[in-house]
Design a protein around this motif. Sequence first.
Motif, mmCIF file in Angstrom:
data_model
loop_
_atom_site.group_PDB
_atom_site.id
_atom_site.type_symbol
_atom_site.label_atom_id
_atom_site.label_comp_id
_atom_site.label_asym_id
_atom_site.label_seq_id
_atom_site.Cartn_x
_atom_site.Cartn_y
_atom_site.Cartn_z
ATOM 1 N N ILE A 49 33.444 89.004 86.437
ATOM 2 C CA ILE A 49 32.965 87.829 87.155
ATOM 3 C C ILE A 49 32.004 87.011 86.297
ATOM 4 O O ILE A 49 32.106 85.787 86.218
ATOM 5 C CB ILE A 49 32.279 88.250 88.474
ATOM 6 C CG1 ILE A 49 33.304 88.874 89.412
ATOM 7 C CG2 ILE A 49 31.617 87.051 89.136
ATOM 8 C CD1 ILE A 49 32.714 89.383 90.701
ATOM 9 N N LYS A 81 33.697 85.033 83.611
ATOM 10 C CA LYS A 81 34.337 83.846 84.153
ATOM 11 C C LYS A 81 33.310 82.776 84.508
ATOM 12 O O LYS A 81 33.498 81.601 84.214
ATOM 13 C CB LYS A 81 35.125 84.239 85.410
ATOM 14 C CG LYS A 81 36.033 83.155 85.918
ATOM 15 C CD LYS A 81 37.364 83.197 85.186
ATOM 16 C CE LYS A 81 38.341 82.219 85.802
ATOM 17 N NZ LYS A 81 38.356 80.937 85.177
ATOM 18 N N MET A 82 32.215 83.193 85.108
ATOM 19 C CA MET A 82 31.187 82.246 85.511
ATOM 20 C C MET A 82 30.587 81.546 84.302
ATOM 21 O O MET A 82 30.386 80.334 84.299
ATOM 22 C CB MET A 82 30.086 82.956 86.298
ATOM 23 C CG MET A 82 30.491 83.319 87.716
ATOM 24 S SD MET A 82 29.262 84.346 88.529
ATOM 25 C CE MET A 82 28.124 83.134 89.129
ATOM 26 N N LYS A 96 32.877 79.086 82.856
ATOM 27 C CA LYS A 96 32.908 77.906 83.699
ATOM 28 C C LYS A 96 31.696 77.022 83.450
ATOM 29 O O LYS A 96 31.794 75.809 83.436
ATOM 30 C CB LYS A 96 32.937 78.324 85.169
ATOM 31 C CG LYS A 96 34.081 77.692 85.859
ATOM 32 C CD LYS A 96 34.288 78.010 87.256
ATOM 33 C CE LYS A 96 35.422 77.034 87.640
ATOM 34 N NZ LYS A 96 35.652 76.787 88.913
ATOM 35 N N ARG A 116 24.426 83.587 91.230
ATOM 36 C CA ARG A 116 25.062 82.310 91.495
ATOM 37 C C ARG A 116 25.257 81.506 90.222
ATOM 38 O O ARG A 116 24.547 81.695 89.243
ATOM 39 C CB ARG A 116 24.172 81.494 92.451
ATOM 40 C CG ARG A 116 24.100 82.094 93.844
ATOM 41 C CD ARG A 116 25.363 81.806 94.634
ATOM 42 N NE ARG A 116 25.373 82.475 95.930
ATOM 43 C CZ ARG A 116 25.924 83.659 96.142
ATOM 44 N NH1 ARG A 116 26.483 84.312 95.163
ATOM 45 N NH2 ARG A 116 25.910 84.191 97.344
ATOM 46 N N MET A 117 26.178 80.605 90.296
ATOM 47 C CA MET A 117 26.479 79.771 89.130
ATOM 48 C C MET A 117 25.249 79.027 88.649
ATOM 49 O O MET A 117 24.995 78.936 87.445
ATOM 50 C CB MET A 117 27.565 78.742 89.476
ATOM 51 C CG MET A 117 28.967 79.290 89.443
ATOM 52 S SD MET A 117 29.515 79.613 87.773
ATOM 53 C CE MET A 117 30.072 77.990 87.278
ATOM 54 N N GLN A 148 29.726 85.417 98.750
ATOM 55 C CA GLN A 148 30.140 85.761 97.402
ATOM 56 C C GLN A 148 31.656 85.687 97.265
ATOM 57 O O GLN A 148 32.175 85.322 96.210
ATOM 58 C CB GLN A 148 29.640 87.170 97.026
ATOM 59 C CG GLN A 148 30.032 87.643 95.643
ATOM 60 C CD GLN A 148 29.487 86.786 94.510
ATOM 61 O OE1 GLN A 148 28.545 86.019 94.683
ATOM 62 N NE2 GLN A 148 30.086 86.907 93.330
ATOM 63 N N GLU A 180 32.512 82.254 96.524
ATOM 64 C CA GLU A 180 32.230 81.959 95.116
ATOM 65 C C GLU A 180 33.349 82.494 94.233
ATOM 66 O O GLU A 180 33.779 81.843 93.279
ATOM 67 C CB GLU A 180 30.922 82.629 94.687
ATOM 68 C CG GLU A 180 29.676 82.081 95.338
ATOM 69 C CD GLU A 180 29.020 80.991 94.503
ATOM 70 O OE1 GLU A 180 28.301 80.165 95.074
ATOM 71 O OE2 GLU A 180 29.243 80.984 93.277
ATOM 72 N N LEU A 181 33.773 83.681 94.571
ATOM 73 C CA LEU A 181 34.825 84.315 93.795
ATOM 74 C C LEU A 181 36.084 83.467 93.817
ATOM 75 O O LEU A 181 36.737 83.242 92.799
ATOM 76 C CB LEU A 181 35.122 85.689 94.412
ATOM 77 C CG LEU A 181 35.676 86.764 93.495
ATOM 78 C CD1 LEU A 181 34.659 87.119 92.446
ATOM 79 C CD2 LEU A 181 36.023 88.008 94.313
ATOM 80 N N LEU A 188 36.002 80.510 91.618
ATOM 81 C CA LEU A 188 36.144 80.749 90.186
ATOM 82 C C LEU A 188 37.620 80.760 89.772
ATOM 83 O O LEU A 188 37.946 80.579 88.600
ATOM 84 C CB LEU A 188 35.505 82.093 89.806
ATOM 85 C CG LEU A 188 33.976 82.149 89.802
ATOM 86 C CD1 LEU A 188 33.499 83.568 89.542
ATOM 87 C CD2 LEU A 188 33.401 81.224 88.753
ATOM 88 N N ASP A 192 41.101 79.524 89.056
ATOM 89 C CA ASP A 192 41.647 78.200 88.739
ATOM 90 C C ASP A 192 43.007 78.359 88.074
ATOM 91 O O ASP A 192 43.546 79.453 87.987
ATOM 92 C CB ASP A 192 40.674 77.419 87.834
ATOM 93 C CG ASP A 192 40.271 78.230 86.613
ATOM 94 O OD1 ASP A 192 39.190 77.981 86.062
ATOM 95 O OD2 ASP A 192 41.040 79.127 86.204
ATOM 96 N N PHE A 213 42.816 85.596 89.465
ATOM 97 C CA PHE A 213 41.459 86.077 89.229
ATOM 98 C C PHE A 213 40.934 86.929 90.382
ATOM 99 O O PHE A 213 40.425 88.033 90.178
ATOM 100 C CB PHE A 213 40.529 84.882 88.978
ATOM 101 C CG PHE A 213 39.121 85.279 88.680
ATOM 102 C CD1 PHE A 213 38.112 85.056 89.606
ATOM 103 C CD2 PHE A 213 38.799 85.897 87.486
ATOM 104 C CE1 PHE A 213 36.798 85.438 89.325
ATOM 105 C CE2 PHE A 213 37.489 86.281 87.208
ATOM 106 C CZ PHE A 213 36.487 86.048 88.127
ATOM 107 N N VAL A 266 39.912 90.896 90.214
ATOM 108 C CA VAL A 266 38.554 91.377 90.478
ATOM 109 C C VAL A 266 38.560 92.384 91.620
ATOM 110 O O VAL A 266 37.910 93.434 91.556
ATOM 111 C CB VAL A 266 37.615 90.194 90.815
ATOM 112 C CG1 VAL A 266 36.261 90.704 91.263
ATOM 113 C CG2 VAL A 266 37.460 89.277 89.623
#
Lengths: 535, 156
Positions: free
Chosen positions: A24, A27-28, A31, A142-143, B28, B31-32, B35, B37, B43, B47
């Motif tokens: 995760i 990926k974040m 991004k 968080r992003m 969350q 959010e996942l 992410l 795309d 993705f 996960v």
Amino acid sequence: MEKGFSPVGLRVLVVDDDPTWLKILEKMLKKCSYEGSLLLFLCFYTLGVHLLNFLCFCFNPLAVTTCGLAREALRLLRERKDGFDIVISDVNMPDMDGFKLLEHVGLELDLPVIMMSVDGETSRVMKGVQHGACDYLLKPIRMKELKIIWQHVLRKKLQEVRDIEGCCYDVGADWFTQAQFLGGGEDVSFGKKRKDFDFEKKLFQDESDQSSSSKKARVVWSYELHQKFVNAVNQIGCDHKAGPKKILDLMNIPWLTRENVASHLQKYRLYLSRLEKGKEIKCYSGGVKNMDSPPKDAEINSGHQSPGKSSSYAFLKATETDPKQLAPASVSDPTSGVHMPPKAKKTRIGYDPPNSSGVFDSLLPWNDVPDPLESKPPILYENSFLQQQPLPSQSSYVANSAPSLMQEEMKPSYVNEDEFLMPQDKNSTVILQDMDLSAPFSSNATSNTDSIPGSLNWELPEAHHSGSLDTDLDFTWLHGEHFFANSGLQNFQFQDYTSSTSLLSEPPPHLWYGNDRLPDPDEYTLMVDQGLFIS
Amino acid sequence: MDAHVAQLQMQYRNYILSLYQQGFLDDQFTELKSLQDDGSPDFVAEVLSLFFDDCVKLVGNMARALDQTGTVDFCQVGANVHQLKGSSSSVGAKRVKGLCINFKELCEAKNYEGCVRCLQQVDIEYKTLKAKLQDMFNLEKQIVQAGGIVPQVDIN
């Protein structure tokens, strides 16, 4: 000098034993970089090249490396010595404590490290602060929290530049701000500026900084190099005598500069002080209670989740104070004067221990006195104080050390004192160490001080000043006098102090100058009245 | 055909909403999803499979630790709980995470029966979640096969 467009991506190393999080975070982060690149293009047209230069550095597609084990991470970091800009690590790892990793990275590589954990417990966060983490993120992350990590890297770069350039940079502004801080009790201008991360202003006003390479070759302190360093330090003996110049000479490495050694020395001292903290705390009963400020501090730091930016800052503040307070006595090294001004500025923060550690209050003024500190060797202050009040000397000593430590990784502290109560406690203990440092102190005092009567009239055992700041600091140097631990002695000392009216009337201008600046004059008075100085 | 797709999409939307409403998932997870795309279309699935593998491993560790005939190493159990808490927070497995918080307290209190019971609950909970998410993925597949696109579900 005009910097060319140097697109260097931010290289992040993520260390976490949880494969889900690794995936995760990777990926974040990726991004973040895509979005960052867009920002970069916009900036090109609106801002100056200087800002652009830094942004290029931070926002270009970033390279993320993930790692499931701490040892693996260390191996990677050591192998690719200049290969990473920032490390993000989980606190709990199977093979090594995250904090240990943090220490290693800090000592050897001087990289900003961000800790993360699903556990936001106060004690953990504080531990992170103590170990020098730039930030402590709570999972789930968080992003927006990841988007600002580049600020830590940039800050470090700016500091490195400042280290290299010496004291020249922004000294005036720093002192001024520190003065404000002292007066107001809370840093307003400088702190806010940093807090708001007003990069544009900062970058444009520090042309001198920018003229130097924004990305200096980082000295990587390999194990061998560090060993040489440690040997040199031990050879010199008392830590407080070990100035960067001497160490550098002893190490005999042609390409190493005094600045490199100085900054590494600070870190090393911080590391040692942390190690010693456990021992010290037992010995020290000089009235420094563990404040209940830690929870407060923790509260501030624990709330990292939502306000990513503010949480980072809160953490930064805490971090700033912390090193300062943990600064092992650094030294009365006049040659390291170059570091003084910036340090002094930084030490201001958090130097507001509770009454119980009132002895340290006097430290504050010293730290804040810009000019005197700059012009006189630390030892001078110590001497004068030593002769008049053990406490002030102590504080001056600390002032010297703290600043140097501050220099290291600190950002200007612009946080209000409350947050640092806990670190202050630590500071107190550290100060004890500093005091010890003064082995030659007592003897040198006379020789160094012109204005102050050279006699140590204090019944105070000179032992306390003759302690040397050995790395395996134990309080045995106190020669059983427990000078910190003995509050009774404090009172005793106080009497001596008051009786030497001549000494009282003599304090060097900076002393009084410092006193005036005490954010909390009452505390200081209290200290003096109650004889809360460490004899 | 379109009606069919629309119906599937509606079903999907309701299903996701119910998962949130029933507390299986939290922010969350949103959010996942964000992410995911075009560059990584699977993705979320990847996960989640990592997460469930982790669950199996951790629950196994805890069961073994609690199964000791001698003294139970509650620290060990606690460490595993901590890891599970971290993992569950990564995917938004709200119920599992909630259980972990209780579980941790039980470990600290060295409450053996409590721990055993909690572990059983954790076991049930993650398996339930796994089944529910599997259904969700199946719905997604159906929508795609029917020629539609998987809708973005706005939780708020």
